[in-house]
Motif scaffolding. Sequence first.
Motif, mmCIF file in Angstrom:
data_model
loop_
_atom_site.group_PDB
_atom_site.id
_atom_site.type_symbol
_atom_site.label_atom_id
_atom_site.label_comp_id
_atom_site.label_asym_id
_atom_site.label_seq_id
_atom_site.Cartn_x
_atom_site.Cartn_y
_atom_site.Cartn_z
ATOM 1 N N ASP A 270 65.580 33.634 78.361
ATOM 2 C CA ASP A 270 65.663 34.165 79.674
ATOM 3 C C ASP A 270 65.704 35.682 79.559
ATOM 4 O OD1 ASP A 270 67.554 34.128 82.375
ATOM 5 O OD2 ASP A 270 68.536 35.364 81.111
ATOM 6 N N PRO A 271 65.150 36.264 80.728
ATOM 7 C CA PRO A 271 65.006 37.567 80.647
ATOM 8 C C PRO A 271 66.286 38.652 80.285
ATOM 9 C CG PRO A 271 64.529 36.929 83.059
ATOM 10 C CD PRO A 271 64.679 35.839 82.010
ATOM 11 N N SER B 74 69.854 40.664 73.993
ATOM 12 C CA SER B 74 69.718 40.589 72.556
ATOM 13 C C SER B 74 68.848 41.776 71.971
ATOM 14 C CB SER B 74 68.744 39.170 72.277
ATOM 15 O OG SER B 74 69.781 38.024 72.735
ATOM 16 N N ALA B 75 67.811 42.028 72.855
ATOM 17 C CA ALA B 75 67.142 43.279 72.161
ATOM 18 C C ALA B 75 67.969 44.428 72.137
ATOM 19 C CB ALA B 75 66.024 43.750 73.272
ATOM 20 N N LEU B 76 68.853 44.794 72.959
ATOM 21 C CA LEU B 76 69.521 46.013 72.645
ATOM 22 C C LEU B 76 70.633 45.838 71.476
ATOM 23 C CD1 LEU B 76 70.488 46.869 76.454
ATOM 24 C CD2 LEU B 76 69.064 48.087 74.894
ATOM 25 N N GLU C 173 70.282 43.802 68.863
ATOM 26 C CA GLU C 173 69.456 43.720 67.683
ATOM 27 C C GLU C 173 68.894 44.961 67.146
ATOM 28 O OE1 GLU C 173 66.168 40.783 65.345
ATOM 29 O OE2 GLU C 173 66.613 40.865 67.640
ATOM 30 N N ALA C 174 68.348 45.862 68.263
ATOM 31 C CA ALA C 174 67.771 47.253 67.860
ATOM 32 C C ALA C 174 69.025 48.116 67.376
ATOM 33 C CB ALA C 174 67.232 47.795 69.329
ATOM 34 N N GLN C 175 70.100 47.824 68.089
ATOM 35 C CA GLN C 175 71.249 48.755 67.442
ATOM 36 C C GLN C 175 71.387 48.320 65.958
ATOM 37 O OE1 GLN C 175 74.508 48.083 70.024
ATOM 38 N NE2 GLN C 175 74.216 50.160 70.924
ATOM 39 N N ASN C 176 71.509 47.127 65.581
ATOM 40 C CA ASN C 176 71.905 46.686 64.422
ATOM 41 C C ASN C 176 70.762 46.960 63.344
ATOM 42 O OD1 ASN C 176 74.315 45.320 65.211
ATOM 43 N ND2 ASN C 176 73.365 43.480 65.409
ATOM 44 N N LEU C 177 69.596 46.754 63.693
ATOM 45 C CA LEU C 177 68.292 46.993 62.850
ATOM 46 C C LEU C 177 68.304 48.438 62.756
ATOM 47 C CD1 LEU C 177 66.018 44.462 64.004
ATOM 48 C CD2 LEU C 177 67.245 44.277 61.713
ATOM 49 N N ARG D 123 63.619 51.798 70.672
ATOM 50 C CA ARG D 123 63.151 50.678 71.306
ATOM 51 C C ARG D 123 61.726 50.389 71.234
ATOM 52 N NH1 ARG D 123 65.419 47.617 75.429
ATOM 53 N NH2 ARG D 123 64.159 45.753 75.470
ATOM 54 N N MET D 124 60.719 51.484 71.113
ATOM 55 C CA MET D 124 59.436 51.457 70.784
ATOM 56 C C MET D 124 58.841 50.582 69.546
ATOM 57 S SD MET D 124 56.391 54.357 70.809
ATOM 58 C CE MET D 124 56.775 54.459 72.440
ATOM 59 N N GLU D 125 60.007 50.758 68.594
ATOM 60 C CA GLU D 125 59.461 49.925 67.284
ATOM 61 C C GLU D 125 59.982 48.556 67.343
ATOM 62 O OE1 GLU D 125 58.427 48.643 63.231
ATOM 63 O OE2 GLU D 125 57.545 50.288 64.696
ATOM 64 N N TYR D 126 61.297 48.612 68.238
ATOM 65 C CA TYR D 126 61.700 47.338 68.304
ATOM 66 C C TYR D 126 60.956 46.408 69.007
ATOM 67 C CZ TYR D 126 64.354 43.446 69.875
ATOM 68 O OH TYR D 126 64.808 41.962 70.180
ATOM 69 N N ASN D 127 60.298 46.943 69.953
ATOM 70 C CA ASN D 127 59.333 46.239 70.978
ATOM 71 C C ASN D 127 57.970 45.780 70.217
ATOM 72 O OD1 ASN D 127 60.835 46.395 73.051
ATOM 73 N ND2 ASN D 127 59.734 47.946 74.107
ATOM 74 N N ARG D 128 57.508 46.629 69.265
ATOM 75 C CA ARG D 128 56.188 46.502 68.422
ATOM 76 C C ARG D 128 56.411 45.260 67.655
ATOM 77 N NH1 ARG D 128 54.082 46.634 63.876
ATOM 78 N NH2 ARG D 128 55.938 47.188 62.697
ATOM 79 N N ARG D 129 57.554 45.448 66.919
ATOM 80 C CA ARG D 129 57.740 44.068 66.080
ATOM 81 C C ARG D 129 58.129 42.635 66.930
ATOM 82 N NH1 ARG D 129 61.958 46.305 60.994
ATOM 83 N NH2 ARG D 129 60.739 48.481 60.732
ATOM 84 N N ASP D 130 58.780 42.694 68.078
ATOM 85 C CA ASP D 130 58.984 41.630 68.612
ATOM 86 C C ASP D 130 57.688 41.016 69.296
ATOM 87 O OD1 ASP D 130 60.995 39.768 70.216
ATOM 88 O OD2 ASP D 130 60.201 40.795 72.063
ATOM 89 N N ALA D 131 56.895 42.005 69.618
ATOM 90 C CA ALA D 131 55.559 41.317 70.487
ATOM 91 C C ALA D 131 54.521 40.776 69.207
ATOM 92 C CB ALA D 131 54.768 42.553 70.886
ATOM 93 N N HIS D 132 54.929 41.171 67.856
ATOM 94 C CA HIS D 132 54.174 40.717 66.893
ATOM 95 C C HIS D 132 54.657 39.326 66.510
ATOM 96 C CE1 HIS D 132 51.567 40.258 63.486
ATOM 97 N NE2 HIS D 132 52.556 40.740 62.514
ATOM 98 N N ALA D 133 56.224 39.230 66.702
ATOM 99 C CA ALA D 133 56.868 37.759 66.166
ATOM 100 C C ALA D 133 56.284 36.927 67.417
ATOM 101 C CB ALA D 133 58.347 38.317 66.194
ATOM 102 N N MET D 134 56.457 37.159 68.633
ATOM 103 C CA MET D 134 56.158 36.245 69.552
ATOM 104 C C MET D 134 54.705 35.838 69.438
ATOM 105 S SD MET D 134 58.839 35.992 71.089
ATOM 106 C CE MET D 134 58.439 34.730 72.754
ATOM 107 N N LYS D 135 53.766 36.643 69.037
ATOM 108 C CA LYS D 135 52.469 36.292 68.799
ATOM 109 C C LYS D 135 52.278 35.158 67.779
ATOM 110 C CE LYS D 135 47.760 38.352 68.745
ATOM 111 N NZ LYS D 135 47.092 39.530 68.418
#
Length: 279
Positions: free
Chosen positions: A214-215, A221-223, A225-229, A233-245
């Motif tokens: 769900d959006p 979750s993104a916010l 997880e990004a804090q925990n890691l 946001r740019m690096e988080y989005n890059r990794r997430d896009a790679h994982a979803m692919k």
Amino acid sequence: MHSRRWSGLLACLVPFVLITSNANAAGVTGSVDCDPTTKYCSIKGLTIEGEISDTTTVALSRLIETFGRLRDPSVPSNTLSGTMIRLNSPGGSVTAAMAIGRLLRKNRMTASVNPYASCLSSCVLIYAGAATRLGYNEFARVGIHQPYFQVPNQKLDAETVRKNYDAMLADLRSYLREMNVSERLADEMMKTPPSSVRLLTAEEQESFGLSVIDPVERETSALMEAQNLGLDRMEYNRRDAHAMKTCPLDSSFFSCHDRLMKTGISNLPDLSKFGTPVE
């Protein structure tokens, strides 16, 4: 609430009218398991199977309440977020399905429709309520059709039926908006007769907003997880896009996604150096 106006006519969604009275009531299975060392509790083996009714809602509510009583409040991460509930149901009560869907969304739970299992009719409303949905495999049956009323004992007229039906549809559309699902799903339900079922492809599920995550849940979750890691946001989005692919949409999805988000590296072999794909 509109639902009070049509509660006297029990609205049901089942795949075939003739088997409504013979369908088995949905059972909720699962148990709360607590580790005495870590004090971490979880609900294991959670499933809904059979025809959905108010009894189903009560059973799931009680299981969630039991989890709440047994969990240690000093363990802040011990929530039901991500808890898997497996669905295998021909449908049933619309009101009960929406109530269950709201329980899933409130607790940020995941709904799964396994291969050769079915989530039909009102079960799709439970599926819509889940924060994460895993029903995209080609052998899972996720299907819809027009909602209809059970035959009441009292005398009816066309105007009474119309008013109750309009109120029920208004509640249904409101629920879909609440779950960030397109109201077009309700329109498509109306196009399929009650005696039939339209099975939704993965592409159709996505187009109706029945996406894997769900959006709003995805952003929350993104916010977190990004804090925990410790990622911007740019690096988080890059990794997430790679994982979803690259991560498969099956039971290994979460472990694959978690590994890639932590390391930025996929364990899948890189075959690009062996040449370009043949078109």
